[in-house]
Every structure is written in structure tokens, then in C-alpha cells.
Design a protein around this motif. Structure first.
Motif, PDB file in Angstrom:
ATOM      1  N   ALA A   1       0.831  -1.204   0.000  1.00 17.46           N
ATOM      2  CA  ALA A   1       0.000   0.000   0.000  1.00 17.46           C
ATOM      3  C   ALA A   1       0.868   1.257   0.000  1.00 17.46           C
ATOM      4  O   ALA A   1       0.560   2.247  -0.689  1.00 17.46           O
ATOM      5  N   LEU A   2       1.956   1.228   0.753  1.00 16.35           N
ATOM      6  CA  LEU A   2       2.862   2.374   0.803  1.00 16.35           C
ATOM      7  C   LEU A   2       3.452   2.659  -0.570  1.00 16.35           C
ATOM      8  O   LEU A   2       3.474   3.811  -1.028  1.00 16.35           O
ATOM      9  N   LEU A   3       3.932   1.630  -1.253  1.00 13.07           N
ATOM     10  CA  LEU A   3       4.513   1.818  -2.583  1.00 13.07           C
ATOM     11  C   LEU A   3       3.466   2.261  -3.588  1.00 13.07           C
ATOM     12  O   LEU A   3       3.715   3.152  -4.412  1.00 13.07           O
ATOM     13  N   PHE A   4       2.307   1.639  -3.533  1.00 11.01           N
ATOM     14  CA  PHE A   4       1.242   1.946  -4.493  1.00 11.01           C
ATOM     15  C   PHE A   4       0.793   3.403  -4.403  1.00 11.01           C
ATOM     16  O   PHE A   4       0.496   4.042  -5.422  1.00 11.01           O
ATOM     17  N   LEU A   5       0.774   3.955  -3.194  1.00  9.55           N
ATOM     18  CA  LEU A   5       0.274   5.319  -3.000  1.00  9.55           C
ATOM     19  C   LEU A   5       1.371   6.370  -3.094  1.00  9.55           C
ATOM     20  O   LEU A   5       1.177   7.431  -3.700  1.00  9.55           O
TER      21      LEU A   5
ATOM     22  N   VAL B   1       4.850   6.191  -4.179  1.00 10.27           N
ATOM     23  CA  VAL B   1       5.827   6.291  -5.265  1.00 10.27           C
ATOM     24  C   VAL B   1       5.277   7.082  -6.450  1.00 10.27           C
ATOM     25  O   VAL B   1       5.931   8.024  -6.922  1.00 10.27           O
ATOM     26  N   PRO B   2       4.069   6.785  -6.948  1.00  7.24           N
ATOM     27  CA  PRO B   2       3.536   7.645  -8.017  1.00  7.24           C
ATOM     28  C   PRO B   2       3.315   9.086  -7.560  1.00  7.24           C
ATOM     29  O   PRO B   2       3.489  10.022  -8.350  1.00  7.24           O
ATOM     30  N   LEU B   3       2.944   9.268  -6.287  1.00  3.13           N
ATOM     31  CA  LEU B   3       2.751  10.621  -5.776  1.00  3.13           C
ATOM     32  C   LEU B   3       4.056  11.412  -5.791  1.00  3.13           C
ATOM     33  O   LEU B   3       4.070  12.609  -6.097  1.00  3.13           O
ATOM     34  N   THR B   4       5.159  10.748  -5.492  1.00  7.42           N
ATOM     35  CA  THR B   4       6.462  11.412  -5.538  1.00  7.42           C
ATOM     36  C   THR B   4       6.794  11.846  -6.957  1.00  7.42           C
ATOM     37  O   THR B   4       7.250  12.985  -7.188  1.00  7.42           O
ATOM     38  N   ALA B   5       6.577  10.946  -7.925  1.00  6.03           N
ATOM     39  CA  ALA B   5       6.848  11.294  -9.320  1.00  6.03           C
ATOM     40  C   ALA B   5       5.969  12.454  -9.778  1.00  6.03           C
ATOM     41  O   ALA B   5       6.430  13.376 -10.466  1.00  6.03           O
ATOM     42  N   LEU B   6       4.702  12.432  -9.367  1.00  2.00           N
ATOM     43  CA  LEU B   6       3.789  13.517  -9.735  1.00  2.00           C
ATOM     44  C   LEU B   6       4.219  14.837  -9.105  1.00  2.00           C
ATOM     45  O   LEU B   6       4.132  15.896  -9.737  1.00  2.00           O
TER      46      LEU B   6
ATOM     47  N   VAL C   1      13.898   7.115 -14.935  1.00  2.00           N
ATOM     48  CA  VAL C   1      13.463   7.279 -13.546  1.00  2.00           C
ATOM     49  C   VAL C   1      11.946   7.250 -13.459  1.00  2.00           C
ATOM     50  O   VAL C   1      11.376   6.576 -12.583  1.00  2.00           O
ATOM     51  N   ASP C   2      11.279   7.947 -14.355  1.00  2.00           N
ATOM     52  CA  ASP C   2       9.816   7.944 -14.354  1.00  2.00           C
ATOM     53  C   ASP C   2       9.272   6.536 -14.571  1.00  2.00           C
ATOM     54  O   ASP C   2       8.293   6.126 -13.919  1.00  2.00           O
ATOM     55  N   GLY C   3       9.909   5.782 -15.478  1.00  2.00           N
ATOM     56  CA  GLY C   3       9.448   4.430 -15.755  1.00  2.00           C
ATOM     57  C   GLY C   3       9.618   3.507 -14.556  1.00  2.00           C
ATOM     58  O   GLY C   3       8.735   2.698 -14.254  1.00  2.00           O
ATOM     59  N   ILE C   4      10.752   3.631 -13.866  1.00  2.00           N
ATOM     60  CA  ILE C   4      10.982   2.792 -12.686  1.00  2.00           C
ATOM     61  C   ILE C   4       9.983   3.132 -11.588  1.00  2.00           C
ATOM     62  O   ILE C   4       9.442   2.240 -10.915  1.00  2.00           O
ATOM     63  N   GLN C   5       9.714   4.428 -11.390  1.00  2.00           N
ATOM     64  CA  GLN C   5       8.741   4.822 -10.371  1.00  2.00           C
ATOM     65  C   GLN C   5       7.350   4.306 -10.708  1.00  2.00           C
ATOM     66  O   GLN C   5       6.630   3.811  -9.833  1.00  2.00           O
ATOM     67  N   LEU C   6       6.969   4.404 -11.968  1.00  2.00           N
ATOM     68  CA  LEU C   6       5.666   3.888 -12.380  1.00  2.00           C
ATOM     69  C   LEU C   6       5.595   2.375 -12.176  1.00  2.00           C
ATOM     70  O   LEU C   6       4.603   1.853 -11.640  1.00  2.00           O
TER      71      LEU C   6
ATOM     72  N   THR D   1       7.272   0.582 -10.074  1.00  2.00           N
ATOM     73  CA  THR D   1       7.246   0.276  -8.644  1.00  2.00           C
ATOM     74  C   THR D   1       5.847   0.471  -8.072  1.00  2.00           C
ATOM     75  O   THR D   1       5.371  -0.334  -7.268  1.00  2.00           O
ATOM     76  N   GLY D   2       5.177   1.554  -8.487  1.00  2.00           N
ATOM     77  CA  GLY D   2       3.813   1.767  -8.036  1.00  2.00           C
ATOM     78  C   GLY D   2       2.883   0.660  -8.503  1.00  2.00           C
ATOM     79  O   GLY D   2       2.035   0.178  -7.740  1.00  2.00           O
ATOM     80  N   VAL D   3       3.046   0.229  -9.751  1.00  2.00           N
ATOM     81  CA  VAL D   3       2.232  -0.867 -10.285  1.00  2.00           C
ATOM     82  C   VAL D   3       2.521  -2.162  -9.527  1.00  2.00           C
ATOM     83  O   VAL D   3       1.601  -2.926  -9.186  1.00  2.00           O
ATOM     84  N   ALA D   4       3.800  -2.408  -9.244  1.00  2.00           N
ATOM     85  CA  ALA D   4       4.161  -3.611  -8.485  1.00  2.00           C
ATOM     86  C   ALA D   4       3.519  -3.587  -7.103  1.00  2.00           C
ATOM     87  O   ALA D   4       3.033  -4.617  -6.619  1.00  2.00           O
TER      88      ALA D   4
END
Length: 238
Positions: free
Chosen positions: A85-89, A91-96, A126-131, A133-136
């Protein structure tokens, strides 16, 4: 614990044997204790003394080495859900946040340095890895929730999340430093308040990710598969 009965002694031994999130571990031990007390009361109703009733209840429940592995995997799954849940919420928020900060606060003219040729590719990586990770994190959250009934070894998902974070974090750190230098020069975000604020938040979240991932690895050390009974109990609390 001199006046403790067999049930209290058993619960204490179980507490020492288990590693996991504090709240989940307390709930698990409370459930085990309640089950033991119910069994002891049933034996008492048959006319047995209290001490003997508790000893029989503990014997029926199983020894700590027999029961603890199943409970341990329940705790590992609980930690996996938290990390997913932490990664899903976050990691994408950080990229955004970084995307928004550059659009709203593009910086001062003095910060407008010529970006090297590799900057665009590195930024997209970097954007791809963050995305990813969020998907994972989202997929792991689904697997440890609705998909738990179909999994033979759910604790492996928790372990995989821990490894994912710890393996990628050094790589991401190097790439992010490269982006900072490439975009702002050797001085980085010195004097650029929006960048400093978002950087501080990013570092705090990264520390949280590493802390949570470390517990994923710790709680899955030697955790075998859940028995059918243990898994049904875990699902009933999900």
C-alpha cells in the motif's frame, strides 16, 4: 510470571517466537489466547480443575514450534500489505510532485543550465521505474488481499517487495543525483526552495520505504507456507 497459568505461559512463549507489526501481532496473540480460554472453560465444564483444563487446552492447540510458523507467515503477509500500500500510494505521488514542481516553479533564470544529452533518457528511465514500482505495489496489494486464497506461499510476495525496494534504491539514488546535477548544475537545489521542499519529502519517503522493506525481509526469514486452517483464519480477518 510465577503465578501465571499454562495459557499465559504459552502466550508469552508465542510472543517471543513471533516477529511482525505490533498491532497485528497483538491481535493474533489475543485471538490465540481467547481460543485457549474458551477451550479451557469447556474442559472446566466437564469437571476438570482449572490448571488441568488449561494444560489440556494448550496441548490441543499445539506446541509453539508447531503453531508459530503459521502465525509468523500471517504477520509477514500483514507487513507485505502495508508495504504494498505504501509503494502503491507514495511512489507515483512522488513522481507527480516532481512533475508539478517543475511546471509551477520552473526556477530562476540563473538555474537555466544547458542539460546534457543523456538527461532526457535518464529522466524517462526514472519515471518508468517509479511507475513500475507503483504498479508492483498495487499488484502485490491485490495478491495479498483477494488473491491470497490462490497463493501457496504468500510470504514470498512480501519478501519480493523487500528485495525490490532494497535492490532498486541505490540505483535510483544515483540516477536522481544525476538528474539534479544535469538540471541544476553542481550546486543542485541550493537556494531553490520548492526543490528543497520536495527533495526533503522524497528523502523522508525513501527512508520509510527502506524501513518497511527491511521489515518485509525480517518477517519472512524462515516463514513456511500457511496451513489451510491458518490461511482461512487470516482471510477471515482481512
Amino acid at each position: 510470571m510465577g503465578n501465571a497459568g499454562p495459557i499465559d505461559e504459552y502466550v508469552v512463549s508465542m510472543r517471543h517466537a513471533l516477529r511482525g507489526p505490533g498491532g497485528a501481532r497483538r491481535d493474533l496473540l489475543a485471538e490465540a489466547r481467547d481460543s485457549l480460554l474458551d477451550a479451557a472453560e469447556a474442559y472446566e465444564c466437564e469437571g476438570l480443575p482449572r490448571a488441568e483444563a488449561e494444560r489440556l487446552a494448550v496441548a490441543d492447540f499445539g506446541t509453539v514450534p508447531e503453531v508459530a510458523p503459521g502465525f509468523q507467515e500471517e504477520l509477514a503477509v500483514s507487513q507485505g500489505r502495508r508495504t504494498a500500500a505504501l509503494l502503491f500510494l507514495s511512489v507515483p505521488l512522488t513522481a507527480l510532485s516532481w512533475s508539478v514542481i517543475w511546471r509551477v516553479f520552473p526556477g530562476t533564470p540563473s538555474m537555466a543550465v544547458a542539460k546534457p544529452e543523456w538527461y532526457g533518457l535518464l529522466s524517462r528511465t526514472v519515471d518508468g521505474i517509479q511507475l513500475a514500482t507503483g504498479v508492483a505495489g498495487g499488484l502485490a496489494l491485490l495478491a495479498l488481499g483477494r488473491g491470497l486464497r490462490r497463493m501457496r506461499r504468500p510470504a514470498l510476495v512480501t519478501r519480493w517487495l523487500g528485495l525490490l525496494v532494497w535492490l532498486q534504491m541505490p540505483i535510483m539514488a544515483v540516477m536522481c543525483v544525476g538528474l539534479t546535477v544535469g538540471a541544476q548544475g553542481p550546486a543542485g537545489f541550493s537556494g531553490y526552495i520548492p526543490g528543497l521542499v520536495v527533495s526533503s519529502i522524497t528523502y523522508a519517503l525513501a527512508a520509510w520505504w527502506l524501513h518497511s522493506a527491511a521489515h518485509c525481509l525480517l518477517y519472512t526469514l524462515g516463514a513456511p507456507a500457511l496451513s489451510a486452517v491458518d490461511r482461512e483464519r487470516s482471510l477471515s480477518r482481512s
